[in-house]
Write an enzyme that holds these catalytic residues in place. Sequence first.
Site, PDB file in Angstrom:
ATOM      1  N   GLY A  89       0.817  -1.215   0.000  1.00 19.54           N
ATOM      2  CA  GLY A  89       0.000   0.000   0.000  1.00 19.54           C
ATOM      3  C   GLY A  89       0.841   1.251   0.000  1.00 19.54           C
ATOM      4  N   GLY A  90       2.096   1.120  -0.436  1.00 21.99           N
ATOM      5  CA  GLY A  90       2.957   2.288  -0.551  1.00 21.99           C
ATOM      6  C   GLY A  90       3.240   2.980   0.760  1.00 21.99           C
ATOM      7  CB  SER A 171       3.481  -3.702  -3.070  1.00 20.86           C
ATOM      8  OG  SER A 171       3.585  -2.421  -3.636  1.00 20.86           O
TER       9      SER A 171
END
Length: 497
Positions: A89-90, A171
């Site tokens: 989710g960055g 991610s």
Amino acid sequence: MYSKRFAQPPVGSLRWEPPAPFTSDSLFDATTLPPACVQQFAFTNQTLDQTLFNDPPPPEDEDCLFLNVWAPAPLTGPLKPVVIWIFGGGFSFGTGSLPIYDGMSFAKNQDIVVVTSNYRTNVFGFPQSPDIPAQHNNLGFLDQELVFTWVQQNIAQFGGDKDQVTLMGQSAGSDAVALAILRHKSLADAPFRAGIMLSDVPLTTSTALNFSSFNAFALAVGCAQPLGSAARLQCLRAVPAAAIRSYTNGPTGGSSGFVVDNVTVFGNALQRIRDHQLAPVPILLGSMQEDGTFFSYGLTDLQAFLDSNRVAASLILSAPVVRLLYPGLSDPEIIAAVVRDIGFRCFGRTHMCGAGFPTSSGTRAVFPDTQVFPGAGAWHSSEVRILFGTYNTSTATAAEAILSASLQTAFANFVKNPAASPAQDWAAYDPGLLGIPVEPTLAAIAYNGNVDPDNFVQAEQQSNFVSHPGLFGAEEQLTRSTVWKDGPCAVWDLALD
């Protein structure tokens, strides 16, 4: 499933403080998933982000430092291997309580213990603030470390073996796994014995601190005291979390992220790898075949992309030159491929593989019900539902269900014994030396629609980031050559097709 608080509520005077371990003799309802931490969705991409990564929207609360444990019954008997999932989710949004991260299928089918957790994100977890000590600016990583400690101290009560822990992230979660491996300098120091990294390994970090976003945030929420002052920090701690969320999710919400603090993140990551100053644990390292489509959605002007992209900051590249590197692709497809290669393949493979420890990498699965936007392909994070077994059973094809079982089994095999091949035909990957052909040892998964347990891995010769040297400057090419000489690297490519 058991939900447990692992830290004191990070609210009031504890906002922007390192997490404090939680202990209590009080009864607690451990059967309900906890709320997400306060989330930030970039204003320009909110609709797509929330559709893909926040559906259905979970409750949010600043009091959010909980973890969830899925453990096969019974909890007695031989202790089982453990996987700790770190969501992506960055570092801006996400929660371990999303339905797509439900660990029941993975734990039950593979006889392992699955742990998911929250960690503070955006300005709450990575504030980049001059008002707090530098070593407290990566609070989200400190939250993760406390989860690791909790697992070491408590997981046996849930049938888990603290000596058989694997970190797994996707991610930003993959970033977190890589950084955890780098800050734990030995096996004795590491509260885990292996790592799985899906789509991202950021080992290039800037040592420059930029407080502009935080300072703008402070002014926007009414705290105009001198920056770095106790008065401004006191003011900011009194601002309601809902007001902060309203600002950060607005058109001028700003950004935040991790910084080099030399505690959780080091600025000399590549040198630390070369010097083997990291936990020497086996690694599975993978990416998706179309990892770039989500980030390049709507971009069509290749030259404009090159001019604005950080790749072009060190390289003066023209669109005609780059088109030669990706023959047969349209400009939008080239943009997506460049984002994939630069962001999710080249640096992670060359750097982490250079550690000289057993490593692995992967890429591709395209099913009709996974095509959530035009041209998605095997898009960034589309493997997560398949891996966790949380795909939509009402729309999934039989092949999707079979691949889910195959993928779960391979990953669980690695969690149970990270020194062995995860699946049939999954060989240890050795890229050789730069420019010298190697045997096809890249494990491409489901590239040709193959999903069965005995054939879903296809050995291929790595090519993408070696065949596109024009995308790298001389310094990076030298780095790749030097690192690869350090030793063999096993890489799997998750080719969900």
